[in-house]
Structure formats: C-alpha cells, structure tokens
Enzyme design. Structure first.
Site, short mmCIF file in Angstrom:
data_model
loop_
_atom_site.label_atom_id
_atom_site.label_comp_id
_atom_site.label_asym_id
_atom_site.label_seq_id
_atom_site.Cartn_x
_atom_site.Cartn_y
_atom_site.Cartn_z
N HIS A 177 -6.27 -104.06 -6.00
CA HIS A 177 -7.00 -103.45 -4.76
C HIS A 177 -8.22 -103.10 -4.88
CE1 HIS A 177 -6.52 -101.12 -0.88
NE2 HIS A 177 -7.38 -100.37 -1.54
N GLU A 178 -8.25 -102.02 -5.91
CA GLU A 178 -9.55 -101.56 -6.22
C GLU A 178 -10.63 -102.43 -6.64
OE1 GLU A 178 -10.06 -98.57 -5.28
OE2 GLU A 178 -7.94 -98.07 -5.00
N HIS A 203 -11.93 -104.30 -3.47
CA HIS A 203 -13.25 -103.51 -2.91
C HIS A 203 -14.58 -104.02 -3.47
CE1 HIS A 203 -11.41 -100.88 -0.15
NE2 HIS A 203 -10.64 -100.09 -1.23
N GLU A 232 -9.72 -101.37 3.72
CA GLU A 232 -8.57 -100.97 2.93
C GLU A 232 -7.71 -102.22 2.98
OE1 GLU A 232 -7.81 -98.66 0.81
OE2 GLU A 232 -9.76 -97.76 1.10
#
Length: 266
Positions: free
Chosen positions: A128-129, A132, A191
């Site tokens: 997920h990070e 980004h 997100e």
C-alpha cells in the site's frame, strides 16, 4: 490593472495544468507540477530527518523479516528493479503504521508488527505504501496544495476588485470548503488507489491478498473504534476499504495463484 493581473494568473494556471496532466497506474487523471528529482530529494531529506528523530530497531530478526517482505514487493515494480536501491528501516515506535517516500525509502514501525499477524499482512501495508510512491501521490498532493493556493489568491483579488469586504469569517468558510470539499476526499481517493495497487503488488510477489482483509479488520480492532467520520477523514472507513478490496480480490487471487515459489519471510 488588477483585472489584467488576474487574467495573467489564470492563464499561467491553465498552462501549468495542460503541461502537467497525466494518469495514475489505475487510469485516474492527475496533475503533477513537480519533477521526479524534486520529489526524490524531498523524500531523501525527510527520511534522513526521520532517522535522526526516531530510534531505529537493532533487532536482527525483525529487520531481516521486514527487509525480506520489502524486497519481494520491490521486485514487482519493474523488471530491472533492484531491492538494493531501496533503503528499508524499521523504527522503534508504537505507531501502527509504515510509510514509503519518493527517493526509494521505506519505513516500518514496530507497532505495526504487533498488529499484523504474518508476512502477508505486513506485505499488504508495505505494498500500500509503495503504491503511494509509484502513483506519485506525494507529487499530486503538493501540486494540489500549490494550485489551491493560487486559486485562493485569485479569489482574494476578485473580492478586492469587486469591493467585497474580506472578513475572517468569509475566508474561514472558504478554507473549510476547500478542506472538506476537495483536500480530504482527494486523500481518500489516494488511499483507496494505494490499496488496489498494493493488493496487486503483494499478489504478484506471492503474498496472499486475502490477508489484506484480515489486516484491516485487525487495524479496526486496534483503533478501538476511535476514528473520525469518513467525510472528515483522510482515510476511508474500514468498511469502505474492505469492500473495495473484496471487489478487486478475484484478479488479485489469480495473480497470487500464478506465483509458483511463494516468499518465506521469517
């Protein structure tokens, strides 16, 4: 004269938007005003500051575990991607979180390792990070802040030209409108997009994407239900997040099942 200044400013904004338009990995339209070099430099500087301010874990087992997971995620970014180009640091902190920065930096807090139950759940967060970063959300947020600042200046000039008194109440209302109507929902979009990109990355790396659902359930329990209303939060509500992950689970599972040798990070 003031009208000409307004026109010139609006023209400059329009030109910047046209030259900076691109699309994210999921096909969403973006405006990116800053170069990769600028973002990387900012990320490197921020990470250096983090290492000075936050204790770094010296636990060899923990560091190997996180590094192993990160390496497998990084290898999915590009055929020529090398984990050696990325710096991965485990920080001693109770924060249940992790982050990735432009400039190829990944930070994981030990608090996350108390909530994530296995390598798959940690991979969901790291994926997920990293999502980004590869979707250039940092660039997009900085660009958005810049454009909001310019837009507010245009409004200020328009109010002045038309003889409208700029009371604190009016400007406060404008700022709140910008925050709730644009900035926060935009962050929720980031997100949700990072969730989908991360789901794809972890599955391609051989981590079970179904564990992402269990992870966010664990996160929700860890929060003790203490979270703001979704409309006033930069993150989607856990129920929203889980629903979107489930909606994208079938293709992720197909990718996961194609991986013959699964990671074994311990």
């Amino acid at each position: 004269m003031k009208k000409r200044i307004q026109y010139a400013l609006l023209t400059a904004v329009a030109a910047s938007l046209l030259s900076a338009c691109t699309t994210s990995p999921t096909g969403r339209s973006q405006v990116l005003l800053y170069s990769d070099q600028q973002l990387s430099q900012s990320g490197i500087q921020a990470f250096a500051g983090m290492k000075q301010e936050t204790p770094i874990s010296t636990q060899a087992v923990t560091n190997r575990f996180v590094q192993c997971i990160a390496n497998n995620i990084i290898q999915q970014l590009d055929k020529n991607a090398s984990p050696d180009e990325w710096e991965v640091v485990v920080f001693e902190s109770d924060q249940v979180n992790a982050f990735a920065l432009p400039g190829k930096k990944i930070g994981v807090y030990t608090g996350l390792l108390k909530v994530a139950e296995n390598q798959h759940q940690v991979a969901a967060v790291i994926g997920h990070e990293v999502g980004h970063v590869i979707a250039q959300h940092g660039n997009e947020r900085m660009s958005q802040s810049t454009l909001i600042g310019v837009s507010q200046e245009v409004v200020n000039q328009a109010l002045s030209v038309n003889g409208v008194q700029q009371t604190p109440a009016i400007m406060s209302a404008l700022g709140l409108g910008v925050q709730v109507g644009l900035t926060l929902p935009f962050s929720r979009t980031h997100e949700s997009e990072a969730d989908i990109i991360g789901l794809d990355l972890m599955a391609r790396a051989g981590f079970d994407p179904r564990e992402s659902i269990k992870l966010w359930n664990n996160m929700n329990k860890a929060s003790g239900g203490q979270r703001p209303l979704e409309i006033l939060s930069t993150h989607p509500a856990p129920e929203t997040r889980i629903s979107k992950l489930n909606a994208n689970m079938k293709p992720a599972l197909a990718l996961y099942n194609q991986v013959s040798v699964k990671p074994n990070c311990r």
